[in-house]
Design a protein around this motif. Structure first.
Motif, PDB file in Angstrom:
ATOM      1  N   PRO A 131     -17.381  36.418  36.586  1.00 49.98           N
ATOM      2  CA  PRO A 131     -16.580  36.218  35.347  1.00 49.98           C
ATOM      3  C   PRO A 131     -15.507  35.004  35.415  1.00 49.98           C
ATOM      4  CG  PRO A 131     -15.581  37.900  36.779  1.00 49.98           C
ATOM      5  CD  PRO A 131     -16.998  37.539  37.504  1.00 49.98           C
ATOM      6  N   TYR A 132     -15.205  34.494  34.185  1.00 51.56           N
ATOM      7  CA  TYR A 132     -14.500  33.315  33.991  1.00 51.56           C
ATOM      8  C   TYR A 132     -13.667  33.573  32.980  1.00 51.56           C
ATOM      9  CZ  TYR A 132     -17.123  30.191  37.011  1.00 51.56           C
ATOM     10  OH  TYR A 132     -17.691  29.698  38.430  1.00 51.56           O
ATOM     11  N   GLU A 133     -12.286  33.121  33.299  1.00 51.49           N
ATOM     12  CA  GLU A 133     -11.221  32.850  32.302  1.00 51.49           C
ATOM     13  C   GLU A 133     -11.352  31.741  31.567  1.00 51.49           C
ATOM     14  OE1 GLU A 133      -7.598  35.733  33.690  1.00 51.49           O
ATOM     15  OE2 GLU A 133      -7.787  33.657  34.470  1.00 51.49           O
ATOM     16  N   ILE A 134     -11.452  31.685  30.192  1.00 56.00           N
ATOM     17  CA  ILE A 134     -11.744  30.417  29.337  1.00 56.00           C
ATOM     18  C   ILE A 134     -10.606  30.455  28.144  1.00 56.00           C
ATOM     19  CG2 ILE A 134     -13.507  29.216  27.793  1.00 56.00           C
ATOM     20  CD1 ILE A 134     -15.548  30.986  29.428  1.00 56.00           C
ATOM     21  N   LYS A 135     -10.297  28.884  27.947  1.00 55.06           N
ATOM     22  CA  LYS A 135      -9.488  28.633  26.562  1.00 55.06           C
ATOM     23  C   LYS A 135      -9.786  27.499  26.215  1.00 55.06           C
ATOM     24  CE  LYS A 135      -5.353  27.440  29.535  1.00 55.06           C
ATOM     25  NZ  LYS A 135      -3.755  27.738  29.646  1.00 55.06           N
ATOM     26  N   VAL A 136      -9.558  27.217  25.009  1.00 53.87           N
ATOM     27  CA  VAL A 136      -9.850  26.021  24.081  1.00 53.87           C
ATOM     28  C   VAL A 136      -8.849  25.763  23.048  1.00 53.87           C
ATOM     29  CG1 VAL A 136     -11.448  24.516  22.699  1.00 53.87           C
ATOM     30  CG2 VAL A 136     -12.686  26.387  24.239  1.00 53.87           C
ATOM     31  N   GLN A 137      -8.139  24.552  23.301  1.00 51.13           N
ATOM     32  CA  GLN A 137      -6.962  24.197  22.415  1.00 51.13           C
ATOM     33  C   GLN A 137      -7.414  23.114  21.694  1.00 51.13           C
ATOM     34  OE1 GLN A 137      -3.612  23.265  24.940  1.00 51.13           O
ATOM     35  NE2 GLN A 137      -2.047  23.902  23.531  1.00 51.13           N
ATOM     36  N   ALA A 138      -6.840  22.806  20.699  1.00 45.17           N
ATOM     37  CA  ALA A 138      -7.016  21.641  19.612  1.00 45.17           C
ATOM     38  C   ALA A 138      -5.853  20.985  19.747  1.00 45.17           C
ATOM     39  CB  ALA A 138      -7.169  22.116  18.262  1.00 45.17           C
ATOM     40  N   LEU A 139      -6.170  19.646  19.645  1.00 48.39           N
ATOM     41  CA  LEU A 139      -5.027  18.631  19.686  1.00 48.39           C
ATOM     42  C   LEU A 139      -5.466  17.331  18.684  1.00 48.39           C
ATOM     43  CD1 LEU A 139      -5.166  16.327  22.634  1.00 48.39           C
ATOM     44  CD2 LEU A 139      -6.794  17.953  22.400  1.00 48.39           C
ATOM     45  N   ASN A 140      -4.513  16.670  18.017  1.00 44.01           N
ATOM     46  CA  ASN A 140      -4.741  15.387  17.579  1.00 44.01           C
ATOM     47  C   ASN A 140      -3.752  14.403  17.907  1.00 44.01           C
ATOM     48  OD1 ASN A 140      -2.303  16.126  16.060  1.00 44.01           O
ATOM     49  ND2 ASN A 140      -3.476  16.676  14.471  1.00 44.01           N
ATOM     50  N   ASP A 141      -3.731  13.145  17.148  1.00 40.59           N
ATOM     51  CA  ASP A 141      -2.682  11.991  17.487  1.00 40.59           C
ATOM     52  C   ASP A 141      -1.281  12.618  17.482  1.00 40.59           C
ATOM     53  OD1 ASP A 141      -5.115  10.700  17.816  1.00 40.59           O
ATOM     54  OD2 ASP A 141      -4.848   9.660  15.977  1.00 40.59           O
ATOM     55  N   LEU A 142      -1.065  13.538  17.067  1.00 42.77           N
ATOM     56  CA  LEU A 142       0.503  14.027  16.696  1.00 42.77           C
ATOM     57  C   LEU A 142       0.716  15.009  17.531  1.00 42.77           C
ATOM     58  CD1 LEU A 142      -0.496  12.703  13.833  1.00 42.77           C
ATOM     59  CD2 LEU A 142       1.843  13.484  13.063  1.00 42.77           C
ATOM     60  N   TYR A 172      -0.302  18.778  20.039  1.00 41.00           N
ATOM     61  CA  TYR A 172      -1.273  19.920  20.781  1.00 41.00           C
ATOM     62  C   TYR A 172      -0.973  21.172  19.501  1.00 41.00           C
ATOM     63  CZ  TYR A 172      -2.626  18.016  25.185  1.00 41.00           C
ATOM     64  OH  TYR A 172      -3.431  16.843  26.053  1.00 41.00           O
ATOM     65  N   ALA A 173      -1.966  21.882  19.396  1.00 42.69           N
ATOM     66  CA  ALA A 173      -1.873  23.323  18.828  1.00 42.69           C
ATOM     67  C   ALA A 173      -1.085  24.204  19.692  1.00 42.69           C
ATOM     68  CB  ALA A 173      -3.225  23.806  18.133  1.00 42.69           C
ATOM     69  N   PRO A 174      -0.808  25.429  19.105  1.00 41.42           N
ATOM     70  CA  PRO A 174      -0.056  26.453  19.883  1.00 41.42           C
ATOM     71  C   PRO A 174      -0.871  26.725  21.133  1.00 41.42           C
ATOM     72  CG  PRO A 174       0.209  26.906  17.589  1.00 41.42           C
ATOM     73  CD  PRO A 174      -0.636  25.699  17.702  1.00 41.42           C
ATOM     74  N   GLU A 175      -0.635  27.270  22.124  1.00 41.78           N
ATOM     75  CA  GLU A 175      -1.164  27.704  23.370  1.00 41.78           C
ATOM     76  C   GLU A 175      -2.179  28.613  22.988  1.00 41.78           C
ATOM     77  OE1 GLU A 175      -2.390  27.623  27.398  1.00 41.78           O
ATOM     78  OE2 GLU A 175      -1.025  26.415  26.131  1.00 41.78           O
ATOM     79  N   PRO A 176      -3.578  28.316  23.440  1.00 49.55           N
ATOM     80  CA  PRO A 176      -4.621  29.486  22.781  1.00 49.55           C
ATOM     81  C   PRO A 176      -4.724  30.856  23.635  1.00 49.55           C
ATOM     82  CG  PRO A 176      -5.539  27.563  24.143  1.00 49.55           C
ATOM     83  CD  PRO A 176      -4.116  27.208  24.113  1.00 49.55           C
ATOM     84  N   SER A 177      -5.207  31.560  23.098  1.00 50.72           N
ATOM     85  CA  SER A 177      -5.527  32.915  24.005  1.00 50.72           C
ATOM     86  C   SER A 177      -6.754  32.716  24.654  1.00 50.72           C
ATOM     87  CB  SER A 177      -5.741  33.990  22.903  1.00 50.72           C
ATOM     88  OG  SER A 177      -6.835  33.843  22.117  1.00 50.72           O
ATOM     89  N   GLU A 178      -6.619  33.731  25.930  1.00 50.80           N
ATOM     90  CA  GLU A 178      -8.046  33.290  27.003  1.00 50.80           C
ATOM     91  C   GLU A 178      -8.984  34.185  26.571  1.00 50.80           C
ATOM     92  OE1 GLU A 178      -6.011  34.254  30.657  1.00 50.80           O
ATOM     93  OE2 GLU A 178      -4.596  32.536  30.509  1.00 50.80           O
ATOM     94  N   VAL A 179     -10.117  34.258  26.958  1.00 52.70           N
ATOM     95  CA  VAL A 179     -11.316  34.897  26.772  1.00 52.70           C
ATOM     96  C   VAL A 179     -11.918  35.024  28.057  1.00 52.70           C
ATOM     97  CG1 VAL A 179     -11.542  34.512  24.379  1.00 52.70           C
ATOM     98  CG2 VAL A 179     -12.669  33.050  25.732  1.00 52.70           C
TER      99      VAL A 179
END
Length: 1116
Positions: free
Chosen positions: A801-812, A814-821
Motif C-alpha cells: 500500500p501507498y499513500e498518494i496525493k495530487v495537488q494543482a498549482l499555477n503561476d499564482l 498552489y491549490a488547497p492541501e489535497p486529501s490522501e488516497v
C-alpha cells in the motif's frame, strides 16, 4: 301551380305602404291595385326654393307629380298665371310639369328671373310646389383701381385687402403669385374669412411684388384676378445705413431696432361683437391678431364647454368652426390672443335663430265614407312660425266649404266624410327666416274587399319556429279578416295563434301538425273574398358533431369536424370562416364534405374557425379556436451588469413564447480562452425570471447565451453576450478521482482527472504528485508534472500500500492541501493452491466442495475469490468414448466452500480449486475424484405397438437414453377405452430389465387400449411414456353389422343417438368454457402414475458457472 316562398323566422312587416297613413285604412303598394284606385295628386319632384342658374344654359324648372287620374300642370310667375303657350322660349315636358326655358337659342336668363310655383291637379284635388326663386348666376369683373406699393417696417402688421366683386353666388377667394403658386400661410400670415390676407408681423422675406387675389365663380366656371399688390419690407439695418449716408458725423441719428409688441386684434375690432346663425348651419367665428412674437389664439365658451364632436379649429386656430348648430350653441365665445408680452381678447355674442322645421308634418289620409280623421301640421322655429292652411292651393278661408271639415289652428278635423270630401291640403309654416310647405291629401274611397296575396302560396318554416301566413288585403271600409284551417275547418281562435292588423296569421311555435291548408276570408259591407295558402313544416338543421378546440404545433396538420343533420328536402351549404371572415386563399386549407383540414400550420393560422350551415330556411353555426404553438423564439438583448471578480448579473428580454408559456431559461457559457466554440451548461432559472446572478471562475473569458424552454421544446440559443475576462488566481480545487494501481509487479501508476481549462484559475497549470509507502516511509516523494494525467513510480515492491496525493498549482500559487488516497503497487500471480479439498455428495445431482483458504501473503494482490474446475469422467452405467465438458464455478471473496449443481447421477467426476487475484489464477489443487449415486432413470427412448390381432398386440421399446443407474425392471400399465372415452380397469405388468418386447394376449376384439410404460432402478421409477392401440374386428360380426345397418329401425335409432350425442357435446362445450374438465381428462388425472413425484432442490451455495468442452481419448 303552387308558388314556393321561404319566410324568415323573425317577425317582419308583410305589407308595404303607399304612403304614411294615420288612419286605420292602409293602401298596399300593389301595382294592379294602384292602377284601379283613385288618388289625389302628390308632388314627387321639384326644383330647390333658391335656384341659381347658369345664364349660358337652358333653365329647367322641375315639377313632377303622380295621381289617379294623372294630374295636369299649371304655373304662376310672381303670383300671376304664367301662360307658357304665349312664350316661344318656354315648353313643358310631356306627361310632366317640368318647364324648359330655351336660353341657348337667343333667350335672356335675366328676363326669366322671378318666383315660380307649380300646381298639379286632377278631379280629386290640387297639389302645389314650393315658391321657386329663379336667379341667374353673376361673375362681374374687378373694378379698376390704382394700387400703391406697401412700404412696411419689419415687425409691423399688414392687411392686404381683396374686396372681390359681388357675385351670385359669392366667389371662392385664394391668393397666388405670378407663377400661379399658392402663397404659403402660417400662424403669422393667413387669409381671413372675408378674403383679406393678414400679416401678424412682416419679415424681410415677405417683400415681393406679386401678391394676387383670385376669385373663382363656380357656377360660371370663371376666375377673376385682382391686380398684383407690391409689398416692400424695410429692415432696421438697411434703414440705419440710409440715414447714416445722409447725415454728417456731427449729427445725432439712429433708428429704433425691431421692438416686440403685445397682441392687437386685426379682426374683429373692438372688444365685443355679435353673430346670428341659423339652426343646422355651420357657425364660423374668426380672430386674427397682430403682434411680435406672433400671437397664439385660444377659444373658450363663457359659462360652458365647446360642443364635443362638433367643434373644429381651422386656419391655425384663428377660426372656430361648429357644425350643425342648435339653439343650445347660443352664448358668448371668447377668443384670446397671447404672446410673451401679454394678451388681448374679444367676445362674440352668438344667437342661433331657426327657420321653420317640422315637428309633425301632415300625412296623407285615406278614409272610408262616414269615417273620421285629422290632419296635423306642427312646426317650430325661432321666432315661432305661423301656420296657415290651403285647400287645393287656395287659402282655406276662401276655399269651397266642406261640412265635414273643421280647422283648429294647426289641426284640421274631419267628421263623417263623403267621397266629395277628397282634396289636397297645404300647410305653410313661416317666419322671417323662411317657410315650409307640405301637401297632404284626404282621399275618401268605397271599395269591396280584395286579397292581394297570391292564391295557393306555399310557406315553408322550420319546426318550433314562428310561421307567418300572409293575407295582404284592401277594402274600404276596412275589411274584417278571419282564418280557417282546411277547406271545411272552423275559425281559428285561441292563444296558439296571433292575428296581426295587416291580415297576417302568426303561429308562434309551428309544429309538424301545423302543416296543411289555411284559408283567409276578408269581408266588409260591400262584399266578401277568400284565399288559400299552404304551410309545410321542415326539420331543423343541426350540427351533431361540432368543431373542437385544437392546440397544434407549428407545421403540423389539424382538422375540424362539422357533421350536420338536416331535412331531406332542403339542400344545405357549409361555409367555413376564419375570425368571421373568408378563409385565406391558400391551398393549405382543404374543405371536405364535413371537415376543414389545414396542412402545414403556421402562426398566422391561429384564430377562431366557424362552420356555418345555411339552408333556404335556417342557419346554424359552431366555432372552435385553433391555437398554434411552437418552441419559443430565442431571448435577445443580453446585458451584463454588476461585474465582480467571482460573479456577474446577466439579464435578457424573452422572445415570443408562441402560445406555450416559457417554463424555464437555460444559461450556457463559452470559455473563449480555453475552449473556444464549446458551450457548457451553467444554470437555469424559472420562466418568470429574466435576470440571474452567475458565479464565475478566475482566468476565464466568458460569453453567455440563453435558451428558452416551453412544453414544445427548446428555442434556438440567443446571440452571445459580450465577453467578460475574469482575473487570474491560484487554483480553488485539486484533481479528482486520484488512484494508485500498479500495472506491473514492480510499479505504481498514479492517475487523476485533470482540471478543465476554467478550473485552472490562471496560466501555467501543473500538478504536484506525492507518494510514500504506507507504514514504512515517513517522507513524501514528489514530482511536478504538466499536461499529463498520470505518473508511473518504478521499482516498487509487489502489492504494497501507498499513500498518494495530487495537488494543482499555477503561476499564482498552489491549490488547497489535497486529501490522501491509498493505492497499491502492481499485483503478481498467486503463489500457492488451496489445500485440504473435500467433496461431500449430497444427492445424485448435487455435491458440496470444501477447501482451506490460502495465506493472504501468498495471494500477492487483491483476493477476488476461488474457482472450482470440475468435469464428468465417465458414466458408471456404460462405457463410451465421449466429449468432455469442463465446467467452472467462481466463488467471490474469501469463501471456503461451494455447491456443485446439475451433476449427472451414477457418474464419476473430477475437480480442482484455484485462488484468483487481479493478475490472474494461481496453481490448481490436486484433482479430486468423486462419484454420484444412482437416480431414477429417464423415460424409455421409444414405445411401439405392432401386429394387432383380434385379441393381441405386440409392444416394442428402447431402453432409457439416461438410465442414471442399473435398470432393475420395466413397468407396463394399460386399460381399455370405450366409445365415450371412458377408461376401464387398469392392468399392471412387471417386465425384466433385459427384455425389449412383449406380446399381450387375451385382449378384447375391436377395443382401444391406452398404455403407460416406464423403467426402474434401485432408486425408483422414471418418467413414463404413453401410447394407444386398437385390436381388430371379427369379420362375421362386421358382416352382421353391415346387414343391420341396412334396416330402417337401425337407421332411426342411430339418428336418435346422433341427436343425443349432439346435445351432450353442447353441454360439454358449455362446461368446458366455464373451466370444467371433460371426462377423458378426469380419467387420465384419476389414473396418473403414482410413482411420478416432483423433484425438490437442496439448498446450497452456488457459484458463477462456466463451461469448457474437450474429448476424452480413453474409453470409460
Amino acid at each position: 301551380m303552387m308558388k314556393k316562398m321561404s319566410i324568415p323566422t323573425s317577425k317582419t312587416s308583410l305589407v308595404l305602404f303607399l304612403c304614411q297613413i294615420i288612419s286605420a285604412l292602409d293602401v298596399p303598394l300593389d301595382s294592379k291595385l294602384l292602377e284601379e284606385l283613385s288618388q289625389p295628386p302628390t308632388i314627387t319632384q321639384q326644383s330647390p326654393k333658391d335656384y341659381i342658374v347658369d345664364p349660358r344654359e337652358n333653365i329647367v324648372i322641375q315639377c313632377e307629380a303622380k295621381g289617379k287620374p294623372p294630374p295636369s300642370f299649371s304655373w304662376t310667375r310672381n303670383g300671376t298665371h304664367f301662360d307658357i303657350d304665349k312664350d316661344a322660349q318656354v315648353t313643358m315636358k310631356p306627361n310632366s310639369g317640368t318647364l324648359v326655358i330655351n336660353i341657348m337659342n337667343g333667350g335672356k336668363a335675366e328676363a326669366y328671373e322671378g318666383v315660380y310655383q307649380c300646381t298639379a291637379r286632377n278631379e280629386r284635388g290640387a297639389a302645389i310646389s314650393n315658391n321657386i326663386v329663379i336667379r341667374p348666376s353673376r361673375s362681374p369683373l374687378w373694378t379698376k383701381e390704382k394700387l400703391e406699393p406697401n412700404h412696411v417696417r419689419e415687425g409691423d402688421s399688414l392687411v392686404l385687402h381683396c374686396r372681390p366683386p359681388v357675385g351670385l353666388p359669392p366667389p371662392i377667394i385664394f391668393w397666388m403669385d405670378n407663377a400661379f403658386q399658392r402663397l404659403p400661410q402660417s400662424e403669422r400670415v393667413s387669409q381671413g374669412l372675408n378674403g383679406d390676407l393678414y400679416f401678424s408681423n412682416v419679415q424681410p422675406e415677405d417683400t415681393r411684388e406679386d401678391y394676387i387675389c383670385y376669385a373663382r365663380f363656380n357656377h360660371t366656371q370663371t376666375i377673376q384676378q385682382k391686380q398684383p399688390i407690391s409689398v416692400k419690407v424695410f429692415s432696421m439695418d438697411s434703414l440705419n445705413d440710409t440715414i447714416a449716408a445722409n447725415l454728417s458725423d456731427t449729427d445725432i441719428y439712429g433708428a429704433k431696432p425691431v421692438t416686440e409688441r403685445q397682441p392687437v386684434l386685426l379682426t374683429p375690432t373692438g372688444s365685443t361683437s355679435t353673430k346670428v346663425e341659423l339652426r343646422g348651419n355651420v357657425l364660423l367665428l374668426e380672430c386674427i391678431a397682430a403682434g411680435l412674437p406672433t400671437p397664439v389664439i385660444r377659444w373658450i365658451k363663457e359659462g360652458g364647454e365647446l360642443p364635443a364632436n362638433r367643434t373644429f379649429f381651422e386656419n391655425f386656430k384663428k377660426t372656430l368652426k361648429i357644425i350643425d348648430v342648435s339653439e343650445a350653441d347660443s352664448g358668448n365665445y371668447k377668443c384670446i390672443a397671447r404672446n410673451t408680452l401679454g394678451s388681448v381678447h374679444h367676445v362674440i355674442s352668438v344667437t342661433v335663430k331657426a327657420a321653420p322645421y317640422w315637428i309633425t308634418a301632415p300625412r296623407n289620409l285615406v278614409l272610408s265614407p262616414g269615417e273620421d280623421g285629422t290632419l296635423i301640421c306642427r312646426a317650430n322655429g325661432n321666432p315661432k312660425p305661423s301656420i296657415s292652411w290651403l285647400a287645393n292651393g287656395v287659402p282655406i278661408a276662401i276655399a269651397p266649404e266642406d261640412p265635414s271639415r273643421k280647422v283648429d289652428g294647426d289641426t284640421i278635423i274631419f267628421s263623417h266624410v263623403q267621397e266629395r270630401s277628397s282634396a289636397v291640403y297645404q300647410c305653410n309654416a313661416s317666419n322671417e327666416y323662411g317657410y315650409l310647405l307640405a301637401n297632404a291629401f284626404v282621399n275618401v274611397l268605397a271599395e269591396p274587399p280584395r286579397i292581394l296575396t297570391p292564391a295557393n302560396k306555399l310557406y315553408q318554416v322550420i319546426a318550433d319556429s314562428p310561421a307567418l301566413l300572409d293575407c295582404a288585403y284592401f277594402g274600404s271600409p276596412k275589411p274584417e279578416i278571419e282564418w280557417f284551417k282546411g277547406v271545411k275547418g272552423s275559425i281559428l281562435r285561441g292563444n296558439e295563434y296571433v292575428f296581426h292588423d295587416n291580415g297576417t296569421l302568426e303561429i308562434p311555435v309551428a309544429q309538424k301538425n301545423s302543416a296543411g291548408t289555411y284559408t283567409c276570408v276578408a269581408r266588409n259591407e260591400l262584399g266578401k273574398i277568400q284565399n288559400e295558402v299552404q304551410l309545410e313544416i321542415k326539420d331543423p338543421t343541426m350540427i351533431i358533431k361540432q368543431p373542437e378546440y385544437k392546440v397544434i404545433q407549428r407545421y403540423g396538420q389539424v382538422s375540424f369536424e362539422c357533421i350536420i343533420k338536416h331535412d331531406s328536402t332542403l339542400l344545405p351549404t357549409v361555409t367555413w370562416l376564419k375570425d368571421n371572415d373568408e378563409l385565406p386563399d391558400d391551398e393549405r386549407f382543404l374543405v371536405g364534405k364535413d371537415n376543414l383540414t389545414i396542412m402545414n400550420v403556421t402562426d398566422k393560422d391561429d384564430g377562431t374557425y366557424t362552420c356555418i350551415v345555411n339552408t333556404t330556411l335556417d342557419s346554424v353555426s359552431a366555432s372552435a379556436v385553433l391555437t398554434v404553438v411552437a418552441r419559443p423564439n430565442p431571448p435577445f438583448d443580453l446585458e451584463l451588469t454588476g461585474q465582480l471578480e467571482r460573479s456577474i448579473e446577466l439579464s435578457w428580454i424573452p422572445g415570443d413564447e408562441n402560445n406555450s408559456p416559457i417554463t424555464n431559461f437555460v444559461i450556457e457559457y463559452e470559455d473563449a480562452l480555453h475552449e473556444p466554440g464549446v458551450w457548457h451548461y451553467q444554470t437555469e432559472v424559472p420562466g418568470t425570471q429574466t435576470t440571474v446572478q452567475l458565479k464565475l471562475s478566475p482566468y476565464v473569458n466568458y460569453s453567455f447565451r440563453v435558451i428558452a424552454v416551453n412544453k414544445i421544446g427548446r428555442s434556438q440559443p440567443s446571440e452571445p453576450s459580450e465577453q467578460y475576462l475574469t482575473k487570474s488566481a491560484s487554483p480553488d480545487e485539486n484533481p479528482a478521482n486520484v488512484q494508485g494501481i500498479g500495472s506491473e509487479p514492480d510499479n505504481l501508476v498514479i492517475t487523476w482527472e485533470p482540471l478543465k481549462g476554467f478550473q485552472s484559475n490562471g496560466p501555467g497549470l501543473q500538478y504536484k504528485v506525492s507518494w510514500r509507502q504506507k507504514d514504512v516511509d515517513d517522507e513524501w516523494t514528489s514530482v511536478i508534472v504538466a499536461n499529463v494525467s498520470k505518473y508511473i513510480v518504478s521499482g516498487t515492491p509487489t502489492f504494497v500500500p501507498y499513500e498518494i496525493k495530487v495537488q494543482a498549482l499555477n503561476d499564482l500559487g498552489y491549490a488547497p492541501e489535497p486529501s490522501e488516497v491509498i493505492g497499491h503497487s502492481g499485483e503478481d500471480l498467486p503463489m500457492v493452491a488451496p489445500g485440504n479439498v473435500q467433496v461431500h455428495v449430497i444427492n445424485s445431482t448435487l455435491a458440496k466442495v470444501h477447501w482451506d483458504p490460502v495465506p493472504l501473503k501468498t495471494v500477492r494482490g487483491h483476493l477476488q475469490g476461488y474457482k472450482v474446475y470440475y468435469w464428468k469422467v465417465q458414466s458408471l452405467s456404460r462405457r463410451s468414448r465421449r466429449h468432455v465438458e469442463k465446467k467452472i464455478l467462481t466463488f467471490r471473496g474469501n469463501k471456503t466452500f461451494g455447491m456443485l449443481p446439475g451433476l449427472e447421477p451414477y457418474s464419476s467426476y473430477m475437480l480442482n480449486v484455484r485462488v484468483v487475484n487481479g493478475k490472474g489464477e494461481g496453481p490448481a489443487s490436486p484433482d479430486k475424484v468423486f462419484k454420484t449415486p444412482e437416480g431414477v432413470p429417464g423415460s424409455p427412448s421409444f414405445l411401439k405397438i405392432t401386429n394387432p390381432t383380434l385379441d393381441s398386440l405386440t409392444l416394442e421399446w428402447g431402453s432409457p437414453t439416461h438410465p442414471n443407474g442399473i435398470l432393475t425392471s420395466y413397468t407396463l400399465k394399460f386399460q381399455p377405452i370405450n366409445n365415450t372415452h371412458e377408461l376401464g380397469p387398469l392392468v399392471e405388468i412387471r417386465i425384466p430389465a433385459n427384455e425389449s418386447s412383449l406380446i399381450l394376449k387375451n385382449l378384447n376384439y375391436s377395443t382401444r387400449y391406452k398404455f403407460y410404460f416406464n423403467a426402474q432402478t434401485s432408486v425408483g421409477s422414471g418418467s413414463q411414456i404413453t401410447e394407444e392401440a386398437v385390436t381388430i374386428m371379427d369379420e362375421a360380426m362386421a358382416s352382421r353389422q353391415v346387414d343391420i345397418a341396412t334396416q330402417g329401425w337401425f337407421i332411426g335409432l342411430m339418428c336418435a343417438v346422433a341427436l343425443l350425442i349432439l346435445i351432450l357435446l353442447i353441454v360439454c362445450f358449455i362446461r368446458r368454457n366455464k373451466g370444467g374438465k371433460y371426462p377423458v381428462k378426469e380419467k387420465e388425472d384419476a389414473h396418473a402414475d403414482p410413482e411420478i413425484q416432483p423433484m425438490k432442490e437442496d439448498d446450497g451455495t452456488f457459484g458463477e458457472y462456466r463451461l469448457f468442452s474437450f474429448v476424452s481419448s480413453a474409453p470409460f
